[in-house]
Design a protein around this motif. Sequence first.
Motif, PDB file in Angstrom:
ATOM      1  N   GLY A 157       1.060  -1.218  -0.114  1.00  0.00           N
ATOM      2  CA  GLY A 157      -0.067  -0.011   0.003  1.00  0.00           C
ATOM      3  C   GLY A 157       0.721   1.399  -0.079  1.00  0.00           C
ATOM      4  O   GLY A 157       1.774   1.538   0.859  1.00  0.00           O
ATOM      5  N   VAL A 158       0.604   2.330  -1.010  1.00  0.00           N
ATOM      6  CA  VAL A 158       1.558   3.318  -1.211  1.00  0.00           C
ATOM      7  C   VAL A 158       1.165   4.378  -0.076  1.00  0.00           C
ATOM      8  O   VAL A 158      -0.180   4.615   0.261  1.00  0.00           O
ATOM      9  CB  VAL A 158       1.358   4.065  -2.540  1.00  0.00           C
ATOM     10  CG1 VAL A 158       1.977   5.081  -2.487  1.00  0.00           C
ATOM     11  CG2 VAL A 158       1.717   2.924  -3.570  1.00  0.00           C
ATOM     12  N   MET A 159       1.879   4.970   0.663  1.00  0.00           N
ATOM     13  CA  MET A 159       1.665   5.987   1.624  1.00  0.00           C
ATOM     14  C   MET A 159       1.467   7.276   0.840  1.00  0.00           C
ATOM     15  O   MET A 159       2.401   8.196   0.178  1.00  0.00           O
ATOM     16  CB  MET A 159       2.685   6.241   2.427  1.00  0.00           C
ATOM     17  CG  MET A 159       2.767   4.927   3.303  1.00  0.00           C
ATOM     18  SD  MET A 159       4.216   5.223   4.790  1.00  0.00           S
ATOM     19  CE  MET A 159       5.566   4.986   3.540  1.00  0.00           C
ATOM     20  N   VAL A 160       0.330   7.762   0.371  1.00  0.00           N
ATOM     21  CA  VAL A 160      -0.205   8.718  -0.398  1.00  0.00           C
ATOM     22  C   VAL A 160       0.712  10.068  -0.001  1.00  0.00           C
ATOM     23  O   VAL A 160       1.001  10.959  -0.840  1.00  0.00           O
ATOM     24  CB  VAL A 160      -1.650   9.005  -0.746  1.00  0.00           C
ATOM     25  CG1 VAL A 160      -1.981  10.237  -1.600  1.00  0.00           C
ATOM     26  CG2 VAL A 160      -2.188   7.494  -1.161  1.00  0.00           C
ATOM     27  N   ASP A 161       0.525  10.264   1.453  1.00  0.00           N
ATOM     28  CA  ASP A 161       1.339  11.554   1.719  1.00  0.00           C
ATOM     29  C   ASP A 161       2.644  11.659   1.384  1.00  0.00           C
ATOM     30  O   ASP A 161       3.172  12.581   1.171  1.00  0.00           O
ATOM     31  CB  ASP A 161       0.934  11.883   3.347  1.00  0.00           C
ATOM     32  CG  ASP A 161      -0.607  11.785   3.708  1.00  0.00           C
ATOM     33  OD1 ASP A 161      -1.198  12.297   2.880  1.00  0.00           O
ATOM     34  OD2 ASP A 161      -0.993  11.616   4.947  1.00  0.00           O
ATOM     35  N   LYS A 162       3.297  10.644   1.310  1.00  0.00           N
ATOM     36  CA  LYS A 162       4.867  10.468   1.051  1.00  0.00           C
ATOM     37  C   LYS A 162       4.750  10.760  -0.413  1.00  0.00           C
ATOM     38  O   LYS A 162       5.787  11.622  -0.802  1.00  0.00           O
ATOM     39  CB  LYS A 162       5.210   9.212   1.612  1.00  0.00           C
ATOM     40  CG  LYS A 162       5.284   8.773   2.951  1.00  0.00           C
ATOM     41  CD  LYS A 162       6.384   9.684   3.643  1.00  0.00           C
ATOM     42  CE  LYS A 162       6.644   9.158   4.966  1.00  0.00           C
ATOM     43  NZ  LYS A 162       7.593   9.972   5.572  1.00  0.00           N
ATOM     44  N   ILE A 163       3.940  10.054  -1.502  1.00  0.00           N
ATOM     45  CA  ILE A 163       4.094  10.471  -2.590  1.00  0.00           C
ATOM     46  C   ILE A 163       3.875  11.596  -3.172  1.00  0.00           C
ATOM     47  O   ILE A 163       4.198  12.355  -4.065  1.00  0.00           O
ATOM     48  CB  ILE A 163       3.455   9.296  -3.465  1.00  0.00           C
ATOM     49  CG1 ILE A 163       3.976   9.204  -4.843  1.00  0.00           C
ATOM     50  CG2 ILE A 163       2.020   9.681  -3.472  1.00  0.00           C
ATOM     51  CD1 ILE A 163       3.613   8.144  -5.777  1.00  0.00           C
ATOM     52  N   MET A 164       2.840  12.403  -2.345  1.00  0.00           N
ATOM     53  CA  MET A 164       2.467  13.609  -2.680  1.00  0.00           C
ATOM     54  C   MET A 164       3.580  14.940  -2.376  1.00  0.00           C
ATOM     55  O   MET A 164       3.361  15.972  -2.869  1.00  0.00           O
ATOM     56  CB  MET A 164       1.060  14.121  -1.841  1.00  0.00           C
ATOM     57  CG  MET A 164      -0.087  13.197  -2.595  1.00  0.00           C
ATOM     58  SD  MET A 164      -0.526  13.555  -4.231  1.00  0.00           S
ATOM     59  CE  MET A 164      -1.383  15.343  -4.080  1.00  0.00           C
ATOM     60  N   GLY A 165       4.385  14.345  -1.396  1.00  0.00           N
ATOM     61  CA  GLY A 165       5.515  15.288  -0.848  1.00  0.00           C
ATOM     62  C   GLY A 165       6.696  15.377  -1.887  1.00  0.00           C
ATOM     63  O   GLY A 165       7.651  16.083  -1.572  1.00  0.00           O
ATOM     64  N   VAL A 166       6.815  14.387  -3.171  1.00  0.00           N
ATOM     65  CA  VAL A 166       8.068  14.382  -3.743  1.00  0.00           C
ATOM     66  C   VAL A 166       7.683  15.510  -4.869  1.00  0.00           C
ATOM     67  O   VAL A 166       6.673  15.637  -5.264  1.00  0.00           O
ATOM     68  CB  VAL A 166       7.970  13.067  -4.360  1.00  0.00           C
ATOM     69  CG1 VAL A 166       9.143  13.207  -5.706  1.00  0.00           C
ATOM     70  CG2 VAL A 166       8.211  11.849  -3.380  1.00  0.00           C
ATOM     71  N   GLU A 167       8.876  16.348  -5.004  1.00  0.00           N
ATOM     72  CA  GLU A 167       8.749  17.380  -5.549  1.00  0.00           C
ATOM     73  C   GLU A 167       8.634  17.324  -7.035  1.00  0.00           C
ATOM     74  O   GLU A 167       7.743  18.091  -7.891  1.00  0.00           O
ATOM     75  CB  GLU A 167      10.023  18.362  -5.715  1.00  0.00           C
ATOM     76  CG  GLU A 167      10.458  18.730  -4.423  1.00  0.00           C
ATOM     77  CD  GLU A 167      11.569  19.557  -4.046  1.00  0.00           C
ATOM     78  OE1 GLU A 167      12.305  19.636  -5.070  1.00  0.00           O
ATOM     79  OE2 GLU A 167      11.940  20.301  -2.957  1.00  0.00           O
ATOM     80  N   ARG A 168       9.151  16.171  -7.654  1.00  0.00           N
ATOM     81  CA  ARG A 168       8.949  15.771  -9.078  1.00  0.00           C
ATOM     82  C   ARG A 168       7.407  15.246  -9.521  1.00  0.00           C
ATOM     83  O   ARG A 168       7.381  15.056 -10.788  1.00  0.00           O
ATOM     84  CB  ARG A 168       9.877  14.979  -9.789  1.00  0.00           C
ATOM     85  CG  ARG A 168       9.696  13.625  -8.723  1.00  0.00           C
ATOM     86  CD  ARG A 168      11.220  12.900  -9.191  1.00  0.00           C
ATOM     87  NE  ARG A 168      10.622  11.796 -10.510  1.00  0.00           N
ATOM     88  CZ  ARG A 168      11.512  11.236 -10.919  1.00  0.00           C
ATOM     89  NH1 ARG A 168      12.815  10.908 -10.370  1.00  0.00           N
ATOM     90  NH2 ARG A 168      11.293  10.653 -12.223  1.00  0.00           N
TER      91      ARG A 168
END
Length: 224
Positions: A157-168
């Motif tokens: 399961g992807v931690m959406v908050d983490k992936i949304m915090g990636v600048e690219r």
Amino acid sequence: MSDKKEQVKPLAPAAHRVDIDDYDRSDAFSVELASHLCHSRQKCIKLCGCCAAILLIAVTVVLVLMFTVFHVKDPSLKMNSVAVHGVGELDRRTGSGPGRNLTFDFEVEVKNPNVASFKFGNTTTFLYYGGSLVGEATGQAGEARARKRVRMDVSVGVMVDKIMGVERLGNDLSVGILSISSYTRISGKVKITQAIKKSVVVVKLNCTMNLIVRTQGIQDLKCT
């Protein structure tokens, strides 16, 4: 008269008489004893030679088996397939991110090349995006039988908050492709006999892939 004066010499005492038959019997016994000893020595030499040859053959066979059949090899991992769920339709204008239930389903295969079973503990899989850890999951322990493969399903399961915090993320969404990488590892033990066993500290599998946002499909899956 002279004849009468001549005295008759007595015969040698019986104790000093030599019997020719005794000499013959003694020589025959000596020859027989020497022949028996020689024959026994030859048998002993042959027996020792046979024992040495058998021992050498046994040692050679054991060494050959240890370096071939009984040689413990590291098992390997293979990524058979990847499926993605929960991406949804992304709106490039609003820049909305992936759904809250974004998951990656991996089918991992363990290959055991040994003549004994490979027992392993929990399988751990990590998911990375843009150099950041965005997902982690643990699979169940298992066993790969001798010269067999075993498949496992791992859902991350992807931690959406983490992936949304990636600048690219914004740029990748505009292109419609997200570059994802995964890292899977397992640890276990191969035990052939009490004397021949090996602990496999870790077996690793590194993969890179491209997530196509529009189709929720995976392309360019490469693993080492």
